[in-house]
Motif scaffolding. Sequence first.
Motif, PDB file in Angstrom:
ATOM      1  N   ASP A   1       5.623   4.745   1.943  1.00  0.00           N
ATOM      2  CA  ASP A   1       6.084   5.931   2.670  1.00  0.00           C
ATOM      3  C   ASP A   1       6.994   5.538   3.830  1.00  0.00           C
ATOM      4  OD1 ASP A   1       4.725   7.756   1.057  1.00  0.00           O
ATOM      5  OD2 ASP A   1       2.916   7.748   2.295  1.00  0.00           O
TER       6      ASP A   1
ATOM      7  N   ASN B   1      -4.030  15.170  -0.321  1.00  0.00           N
ATOM      8  CA  ASN B   1      -5.232  14.352  -0.439  1.00  0.00           C
ATOM      9  C   ASN B   1      -6.514  15.111  -0.077  1.00  0.00           C
ATOM     10  OD1 ASN B   1      -3.491  13.899   1.966  1.00  0.00           O
ATOM     11  ND2 ASN B   1      -5.366  13.046   2.815  1.00  0.00           N
TER      12      ASN B   1
ATOM     13  N   HIS C   1       0.038  13.169   4.804  1.00  0.00           N
ATOM     14  CA  HIS C   1      -0.886  12.105   5.212  1.00  0.00           C
ATOM     15  C   HIS C   1      -0.306  11.446   6.478  1.00  0.00           C
ATOM     16  CE1 HIS C   1      -2.910   8.155   4.994  1.00  0.00           C
ATOM     17  NE2 HIS C   1      -3.857   8.823   4.353  1.00  0.00           N
TER      18      HIS C   1
ATOM     19  N   HIS D   1      -4.951   1.503  -5.095  1.00  0.00           N
ATOM     20  CA  HIS D   1      -6.392   1.754  -5.006  1.00  0.00           C
ATOM     21  C   HIS D   1      -6.789   3.206  -5.227  1.00  0.00           C
ATOM     22  CE1 HIS D   1      -6.971   3.302  -0.718  1.00  0.00           C
ATOM     23  NE2 HIS D   1      -5.709   2.929  -0.689  1.00  0.00           N
TER      24      HIS D   1
ATOM     25  N   CYS E   1       0.852  -1.204   0.000  1.00  0.00           N
ATOM     26  CA  CYS E   1       0.000   0.000   0.000  1.00  0.00           C
ATOM     27  C   CYS E   1       0.883   1.248   0.000  1.00  0.00           C
ATOM     28  CB  CYS E   1      -0.907   0.016   1.232  1.00  0.00           C
ATOM     29  SG  CYS E   1      -0.027  -0.030   2.806  1.00  0.00           S
TER      30      CYS E   1
ATOM     31  N   ALA F   1       0.325   8.556   6.968  1.00  0.00           N
ATOM     32  CA  ALA F   1       1.311   7.531   6.568  1.00  0.00           C
ATOM     33  C   ALA F   1       2.732   8.063   6.715  1.00  0.00           C
ATOM     34  CB  ALA F   1       1.065   7.106   5.127  1.00  0.00           C
TER      35      ALA F   1
ATOM     36  N   GLN G   1      -1.630  10.398  -4.199  1.00  0.00           N
ATOM     37  CA  GLN G   1      -2.771  11.066  -4.835  1.00  0.00           C
ATOM     38  C   GLN G   1      -2.440  11.612  -6.223  1.00  0.00           C
ATOM     39  OE1 GLN G   1      -5.841  11.020  -3.919  1.00  0.00           O
ATOM     40  NE2 GLN G   1      -5.699  10.355  -1.797  1.00  0.00           N
TER      41      GLN G   1
ATOM     42  N   SER H   1       0.093   4.176  -4.681  1.00  0.00           N
ATOM     43  CA  SER H   1      -0.830   3.175  -4.142  1.00  0.00           C
ATOM     44  C   SER H   1      -1.849   2.776  -5.214  1.00  0.00           C
ATOM     45  CB  SER H   1      -1.554   3.766  -2.939  1.00  0.00           C
ATOM     46  OG  SER H   1      -2.535   2.872  -2.463  1.00  0.00           O
TER      47      SER H   1
ATOM     48  N   MET I   1       4.804  15.709   0.209  1.00  0.00           N
ATOM     49  CA  MET I   1       3.890  15.040  -0.716  1.00  0.00           C
ATOM     50  C   MET I   1       3.821  15.765  -2.054  1.00  0.00           C
ATOM     51  SD  MET I   1       0.526  16.174   1.426  1.00  0.00           S
ATOM     52  CE  MET I   1      -0.277  14.619   1.228  1.00  0.00           C
TER      53      MET I   1
ATOM     54  N   ASP J   1       5.478  11.495  -1.377  1.00  0.00           N
ATOM     55  CA  ASP J   1       4.283  10.667  -1.340  1.00  0.00           C
ATOM     56  C   ASP J   1       3.428  11.117  -2.528  1.00  0.00           C
ATOM     57  OD1 ASP J   1       1.634   9.921  -0.960  1.00  0.00           O
ATOM     58  OD2 ASP J   1       1.701  10.140   1.211  1.00  0.00           O
TER      59      ASP J   1
ATOM     60  N   THR K   1       0.991   3.468   2.355  1.00  0.00           N
ATOM     61  CA  THR K   1       1.545   3.642   3.701  1.00  0.00           C
ATOM     62  C   THR K   1       2.865   2.890   3.831  1.00  0.00           C
ATOM     63  OG1 THR K   1      -0.701   3.830   4.572  1.00  0.00           O
ATOM     64  CG2 THR K   1       1.043   3.305   6.163  1.00  0.00           C
TER      65      THR K   1
END
Length: 397
Positions: A84, A159, A108, A209, A79, A110, A187, A207, A155, A184, A81
Motif C-alpha cells: 500500500d 477488513n 486500513h 498471511h 506485507c 496501512a 482482504q 498480503s 480498498m 488495497d 502495508t
Amino acid sequence: MDRKIIYLDNNATTCVAPEVFEAMKPYLCEFYGNPSSIHRFGGSVASALEDARRSVAELLGAEYRDKDGNATEIIFTSCGTEGDNAAINAAIAALPERKKIVTTAVEHPAVLHYCEELESKGFTVEKIGVNARGQLDMAALTAAVDENTAVVSAMWGNNETGTIFPVAEIAGIAHAKGAYFHTDAVQAAGKVPVNVAACQADFIAISGHKLHAPKGVGALYIRRGIPFTPLICGGHQERSRRGGTENVASIVGLGKACQIAKAGLDAEYAKLKSMRDAFEAKLLATIPQIRINGDLDNRLPGTSSVSFECIEGESILMLLDVFGICASSGSACTTGSLEPSHVLRAMGVPYSAAHGTIRFSLSRYNTMEELDFVVEKLPPIIARLREISPFWEGKNE
Ligand code: PLP
C-alpha cells in the motif's frame, strides 16, 4: 495448547495451508541459495521465485513476461502495508506536480496513516465517507477527484465489514482526471475475483498471511508502463523496484497459496457465504437487539460484523475465549478508553452498538459445526453481560 480452538479471526491472519508449507520447506534448508547469485544453485532458486510470480500474476489476471521480457507486473513485498505504501509513494512520484490524494474514511491504517504522513508533508488528503451500509459516497468521490489528484486509493473489500467497493467505477473516475488508482485488495484477493482487466487498477496490494501463506510476504501489482519509484532502495532485486534479498521460501508459499485460491475460488466463495449467512440467520433468530454491519448484498463471503447492543465487545471476546472461540472486536483499546473503530464510526453505527461489535471471519478450514457451537455459547454470554450492563436496563427485548 490442550483445548480445541475455534478460529474465527481469519481477517486478522490465517493458518499456513499444509500444501503451502510443503512447497516452502525445500527453500529453507535445501535450496537456500540467493536468487541473485550467478551459480546454478542460486539460479534454481531464482526460477522458483519466477514460478511464484507467475502464480500471483495468474490469480490477479496480470501479465507475466518471461525472464527475457522487460516487464512483469508483479513485485514481491514484505506485507500488505508495504504494498500500500509503495503504491501511493510511486503514484505521487510519477505525478510530482499533483499534490492531492483521495482515499476513503474506512481504509486500513496501512493506507490511512501513510496518507496522514503525506498530509504532514504538504499533500492534501480527502477521505470520502460511506453511508450506513458502508457504501462509498460516489458523488463525493467524483467531486473530490480533480486535475491536482495524483492517486485515488480505495480498498477492494473492507477488513471489518467485508463491504466491497465498486473498484472499476472508482478507477474510471480517477483515470478521467489523469490520476492513478490504487486498491488495497489484501482482504479480497483469494476470496472474490480480483482481476486487473476488470478493475483497471494501476496498483493492487495483496498480503500472504490473509490467504494461507505465511506472514511477512506480499505482492504488489504495478500496471505495465507506470514509472515506479521504489519505496525500499538497495540492490537490483525485483528489477530495481524493491531492494533487499527476497524472502524466497515465503514467496514460494505465496505462489502456492495463490494457485490454491485461484483453483478453489468459486467453490470456496459459495461455501463461506452459505456458512456465514446461516450463522447470521441463527444469531438473529436467537439473540435480540443485534445488527449485522456492512453492505449485506455485496460483502466478502467469510466476514460477519455483528453488533450486540449495550455491551462491550471486549467482554464478549473474553467470554468466548473461555470456550476457545477466537474473534475480533470492532473497537480499538487505547489506554483504558474503548473507541469504536473508525470504520463503524464512518458508517454512523450508534455508539451503543459499535462498542459491542464482534467480527467473525471464516476460512476454508471452518465448519458449520464450529459455527453452531458459537451460536450455542453466545446467547447466554450476551444475556449475562446485558444483565450487568447499566445501558441495557429498561431496554425492551
Ligand atoms: N489492508 C487491509 C485491508 C488489511 O486488512 C490489512 C491487515 O489486516 C492490511 C492492509 C495490512 O496487511 P499486512 O498485515 O500484511 O501488512
